[in-house]
Design an enzyme around this catalytic site. Sequence first.
Site, PDB file in Angstrom:
ATOM      1  N   HIS A  48      28.091  -8.058  -7.832  1.00 14.04           N
ATOM      2  CA  HIS A  48      28.158  -6.869  -8.706  1.00 14.04           C
ATOM      3  C   HIS A  48      29.709  -6.776  -9.291  1.00 14.04           C
ATOM      4  O   HIS A  48      30.815  -6.640  -8.336  1.00 14.04           O
ATOM      5  CB  HIS A  48      27.979  -5.811  -8.015  1.00 14.04           C
ATOM      6  N   ASP A  50      31.761  -4.799 -12.695  1.00 18.34           N
ATOM      7  CA  ASP A  50      31.694  -4.124 -13.728  1.00 18.34           C
ATOM      8  C   ASP A  50      32.691  -4.202 -14.882  1.00 18.34           C
ATOM      9  O   ASP A  50      33.001  -3.340 -15.650  1.00 18.34           O
ATOM     10  CB  ASP A  50      31.815  -2.667 -13.290  1.00 18.34           C
ATOM     11  N   GLU A 152      21.941  -2.555 -14.405  1.00 16.18           N
ATOM     12  CA  GLU A 152      21.979  -1.343 -13.056  1.00 16.18           C
ATOM     13  C   GLU A 152      21.441  -0.241 -13.644  1.00 16.18           C
ATOM     14  O   GLU A 152      22.058   0.501 -14.094  1.00 16.18           O
ATOM     15  CB  GLU A 152      23.609  -1.220 -13.133  1.00 16.18           C
ATOM     16  N   HIS A 179      19.693   4.047 -11.127  1.00 20.41           N
ATOM     17  CA  HIS A 179      21.133   4.414 -10.979  1.00 20.41           C
ATOM     18  C   HIS A 179      21.019   5.619 -10.165  1.00 20.41           C
ATOM     19  O   HIS A 179      20.572   5.806  -9.348  1.00 20.41           O
ATOM     20  CB  HIS A 179      22.010   4.079 -12.342  1.00 20.41           C
ATOM     21  N   HIS A 220      21.009   1.790  -5.058  1.00 22.45           N
ATOM     22  CA  HIS A 220      21.092   3.134  -5.707  1.00 22.45           C
ATOM     23  C   HIS A 220      19.791   3.676  -5.506  1.00 22.45           C
ATOM     24  O   HIS A 220      19.401   4.817  -5.842  1.00 22.45           O
ATOM     25  CB  HIS A 220      21.196   2.902  -7.372  1.00 22.45           C
ATOM     26  N   HIS A 241      24.956  -4.186  -4.235  1.00 21.14           N
ATOM     27  CA  HIS A 241      26.309  -3.569  -3.725  1.00 21.14           C
ATOM     28  C   HIS A 241      25.944  -2.183  -3.055  1.00 21.14           C
ATOM     29  O   HIS A 241      26.007  -1.176  -3.301  1.00 21.14           O
ATOM     30  CB  HIS A 241      27.209  -3.418  -4.960  1.00 21.14           C
ATOM     31  N   ASP A 346      31.653  -4.663  -6.424  1.00 21.16           N
ATOM     32  CA  ASP A 346      31.891  -3.403  -7.260  1.00 21.16           C
ATOM     33  C   ASP A 346      33.354  -3.384  -7.769  1.00 21.16           C
ATOM     34  O   ASP A 346      33.640  -2.407  -8.410  1.00 21.16           O
ATOM     35  CB  ASP A 346      31.432  -2.167  -6.713  1.00 21.16           C
TER      36      ASP A 346
END
Length: 420
Positions: A48, A50, A152, A179, A220, A241, A346
Amino acid sequence: MQLRTLVIATSACVALATWTLGAPQGAPAVLEDRTRALLKQVPLIDGHNDLPWAMREKAGYDFDKFDIRQPQPTLQTDIPRLRQGGVGAQFWSVYVPASLQGDKAVTATLEQIAAVHELARRYPDTFEIATSAADVDRIFKAGKIASMIGLEGGHSIDSSLGVLRMLRQLGAGYMTLTHSSNVPWADSSTDKPAAGGLTRFGEEVVREMNRMGMLVDLSHVSPDAMKAALRVTEAPVIFSHSSARALCDVPRNVPDDVLKLLPKNGGVVMVSFVPGFTAPAAAEWDRRADAEMERLRKDEHAEVRAGILRWREANPQPPATIAMVADHIDHIRKVAGIDNIGIGSDFDGIDHGPEGLEDVSKFPALFAELLRRRYSDEDVKKIAGLNLLRVMKDAERVAARLSPGRAPSVKTIQQLDQVR
């Protein structure tokens, strides 16, 4: 010459003795060198990152403004540091906020996917799109970074299996079922339960992902949704993650009763570097920061952004450390096993990483810590990438078995969940 030889030989003996007994003086550099050698044998797969959203926010996807071939100090990711960190494959998160719903969420997701494809087009000597385990192996052996796509949040498909299929065709390798907010068919870990885990349509989403060889990501989601997905899925799952809830009691982490289900499923928890998922003191700081944010929002005279910045300056977040991240790996190994662990940083989705894991160049330091804790070379290779590659191959085998006899599902949320 004889004296010099004696000194060298004596130093070597001392180093060997202290290596055997524990962490010697100067051992981190030696262990990082050993890690770098291992990462040339197997791809380090980060679950993961971003960067696509960071590029959207900072530059509107304009790589002329943020050319990641050059060092980018306001990002945690650029090509020089990816190379320094030994990254061999990356799941790029195509995150869009849960506040975007319906067509807006789908559109933003498509724009995020386009950014990943542009990354590969603009830097073809560094990145190449991968949609299978074989692609990852081939691209890694060619000296490039295999680039994969992770959705995600299930809001990206707007409760449409047709949209899910099209996103898969565009390269999406996994989807996180929720999420931070519920979707109509699955419960988030950070929202009030509404679906009882997964609805019938949510179960159909999992089955359709199995049919396509798309990984089901349970970061999540609520514990009930985790367990429901594990009951339904025919392929291994991932947590792209997340860390261990027993060590840091936040809803985003994986509880032990779920960890115990992973050996049978074959899934992998990709341990995150998020301070608030790693260190209990940092998690408590997050709760206090959220409370302050809520207080400011209720005060009609408050300048919310400025107020929370002042609060953070006056109340710095307690640090997380490499050792704490390794503690989560230790715990997951104890409860689930060495075959059920991966890495999901992340980066560029967090303000800062743990001390010593500040950006993508620092991965070797974590694996050096594991070696210091007596993890074997094979253990490190599994955690770095072999476990995730095995999950991908298993999911592909399930898809190869299912797809010839199972047509693409045309069921709708209206039909299955009686939505009006």
